[in-house]
Design a protein around this motif. Sequence first.
Motif, PDB file in Angstrom:
ATOM      1  N   SER A  27       0.825  -1.212   0.000  1.00  0.00           N
ATOM      2  CA  SER A  27       0.000   0.000   0.000  1.00  0.00           C
ATOM      3  C   SER A  27       0.853   1.254   0.000  1.00  0.00           C
ATOM      4  O   SER A  27       0.537   2.238  -0.679  1.00  0.00           O
ATOM      5  N   THR A 125     -11.016   1.172   4.308  1.00  0.00           N
ATOM      6  CA  THR A 125     -10.977   0.415   3.052  1.00  0.00           C
ATOM      7  C   THR A 125     -12.376   0.048   2.573  1.00  0.00           C
ATOM      8  O   THR A 125     -12.681   0.115   1.381  1.00  0.00           O
ATOM      9  N   MET A 126     -13.245  -0.332   3.533  1.00  0.00           N
ATOM     10  CA  MET A 126     -14.601  -0.770   3.176  1.00  0.00           C
ATOM     11  C   MET A 126     -15.506   0.398   2.789  1.00  0.00           C
ATOM     12  O   MET A 126     -16.285   0.306   1.837  1.00  0.00           O
ATOM     13  N   GLY A 128     -14.448   3.768   2.243  1.00  0.00           N
ATOM     14  CA  GLY A 128     -13.858   4.825   1.418  1.00  0.00           C
ATOM     15  C   GLY A 128     -14.228   4.670  -0.051  1.00  0.00           C
ATOM     16  O   GLY A 128     -14.247   3.562  -0.590  1.00  0.00           O
ATOM     17  N   LYS A 129     -14.505   5.778  -0.706  1.00  0.00           N
ATOM     18  CA  LYS A 129     -14.867   5.757  -2.118  1.00  0.00           C
ATOM     19  C   LYS A 129     -13.680   6.109  -3.017  1.00  0.00           C
ATOM     20  O   LYS A 129     -13.613   5.666  -4.152  1.00  0.00           O
ATOM     21  N   GLU A 131      -9.758   5.997  -4.148  1.00  0.00           N
ATOM     22  CA  GLU A 131      -8.706   4.978  -4.067  1.00  0.00           C
ATOM     23  C   GLU A 131      -7.649   5.360  -3.039  1.00  0.00           C
ATOM     24  O   GLU A 131      -7.139   4.507  -2.309  1.00  0.00           O
ATOM     25  N   LYS A 134      -8.681   4.373   0.373  1.00  0.00           N
ATOM     26  CA  LYS A 134      -8.590   2.916   0.542  1.00  0.00           C
ATOM     27  C   LYS A 134      -7.135   2.480   0.755  1.00  0.00           C
ATOM     28  O   LYS A 134      -6.854   1.599   1.586  1.00  0.00           O
ATOM     29  N   GLY A 137      -6.120   3.350   4.169  1.00  0.00           N
ATOM     30  CA  GLY A 137      -6.753   2.379   5.059  1.00  0.00           C
ATOM     31  C   GLY A 137      -5.982   1.072   5.123  1.00  0.00           C
ATOM     32  O   GLY A 137      -5.809   0.488   6.203  1.00  0.00           O
ATOM     33  N   ASN A 138      -5.491   0.611   3.965  1.00  0.00           N
ATOM     34  CA  ASN A 138      -4.687  -0.625   3.938  1.00  0.00           C
ATOM     35  C   ASN A 138      -3.378  -0.449   4.694  1.00  0.00           C
ATOM     36  O   ASN A 138      -2.890  -1.390   5.336  1.00  0.00           O
TER      37      ASN A 138
END
Length: 557
Positions: A27, A125-126, A128-129, A131, A134, A137-138
């Motif tokens: 990530s 990650t779940m 978030g819209k 990228e 996300k 988040g990762n």
Amino acid sequence: MEVVYLVLQLLGGLGAFLIGMEMMSESMSRLAHGKLRTMLNKTANNRIAGVGIGCAATVIIQSSSATTVMVVGLVNAGIMTLFQATAIIMGANIGTTITAWIASLGSLDISAFLLVLTVVGVFMTMLGKRERVKVVGNILAGLGLIFVGLSVMSSSMDPDLHPEIMNAIKNALSVVNNPFLLLLIGIVATGIVQSSSAVTSIVVVLATSGVLIGGSGDGVYYVIIGSNIGTCVTALLSSIGANPNARRAAIIHLLFNCFGAIIFTAFLLCWQPFGVTFSDTVLAKIFPETATGPNYQFQIAFFHTLFNVTCTCIFLPFAKGFVRLANLIVREKPTPEKQSNEVVGDLDERLLLQPSVALEHAYQGTGKMFAYAVETLDEAVAAFLKKDVSVKEDVAARNEKLAEANRIAVQYLVKLSASAPVIEDEKTISTLHYVLNDIVRIGELADNVTKYTDHYEKDGLIFSGEFLSMTEDMFSRIKELSAVAYEAYLEHDFGKLRDVDELEESIDQDRRRLVNQHIKRLNEGKCQPENSSVFINLVGNLERAADHITYIAHSIE
């Protein structure tokens, strides 16, 4: 049964730790894909800058092995010199020590709060819209998993829960106090898992539970030194089958760590007990909380950093000496070059570890193919103007090389696309497929020109000097167009696209003027009717070549 449960718990914790490292590494690479590519492309001959680049890249990737493998790939591709690689490898060794510091944080009270990062990251990650959200988040989820893994491993090694087993393990490991055997343990363990970070983290977790390999003396430091040598295995394996310079880069990595191991081993043997003195003086001043008792976790992390920073300071002034020594160890052997390398270069799969770096490498390769295709067309047109049919076989051979290079490039792009690049890079990969098609078409048009030359010579056609002169002028503009387009393509220079369009329009006008004048001469009986098919097809093919060159230039949009 209790021992089996403890081992499974330890392995489970290690698995969570490694997955967290992989998630965070991937990530962070995706988040900094452009910066990482820019850093590695700016490898100047400045040693300090090289160390900084290597350190920063490894902090992003979280693996000195991955950075070194990438460096081997860049050297193999001819993008980086051995001198540049030497400084970056030294920096990578410093960057990898951050993992030990992260692992040592697991012993602090804040570690419980860091576990929450896993949940925060998962929700980002779940839900978030974008990228970027996300990816961040990762990163947080990966960091949280690292501490989850450390927590599970620490729990499995809790002396209060498993007093008998832990005492047995402690007694068994404290018996192994031979420095050279401990070095070997570090080398072998790291060579097997191919990650010094994993081995160092396990050592830190054991130390957190009061279990020190080699007892309470300096034994654990020998394991850390050995892990630095063991991490060279990955780069050595990746250099198998590469060119001599790539193998030399892997050898330099090994030499750096071996020489450092010799110096520090001699240092530890002469200064005993180093750990106690070190903890009571240096470490107690930097981390006051350790003054109340030995904090082996921070000692290990600090020693790991001290080892690599000191070795870099000692060996960096002798970087050129490392290059010479590597040249002596790996001698140059004359080997026939692959035909594809003449056109697209060596698309090294080691670079796929970092998609953004691999993409830049592939982009440069398509640039070489573009130039090669235009050279082929130039050779074909020049032969037509001279009525020379002897170049037909050479143009056909060049097109075979171009087709082979195209096959290799397409396969490389497919593998690159499978390596989960960011959306921007995926779009570029898609664009490169179209660029490759345009390049191949230019080569095919060159082949068409040689066929027109055959007709010109075999059918005894006669073209006026005026026609040949106008055709030569038209092609000179095509060559000018290709030069501007090539520069715009490689440098992503949008300002040159206007020049490209103007030149392409002038070439279209050339074709119309040539065709109109040919029809006029034909009607006046000044031109042979047999010339028409060759004449019209020739200028039509030249205009189409200009179109494909223009498409390549505009692919940067």
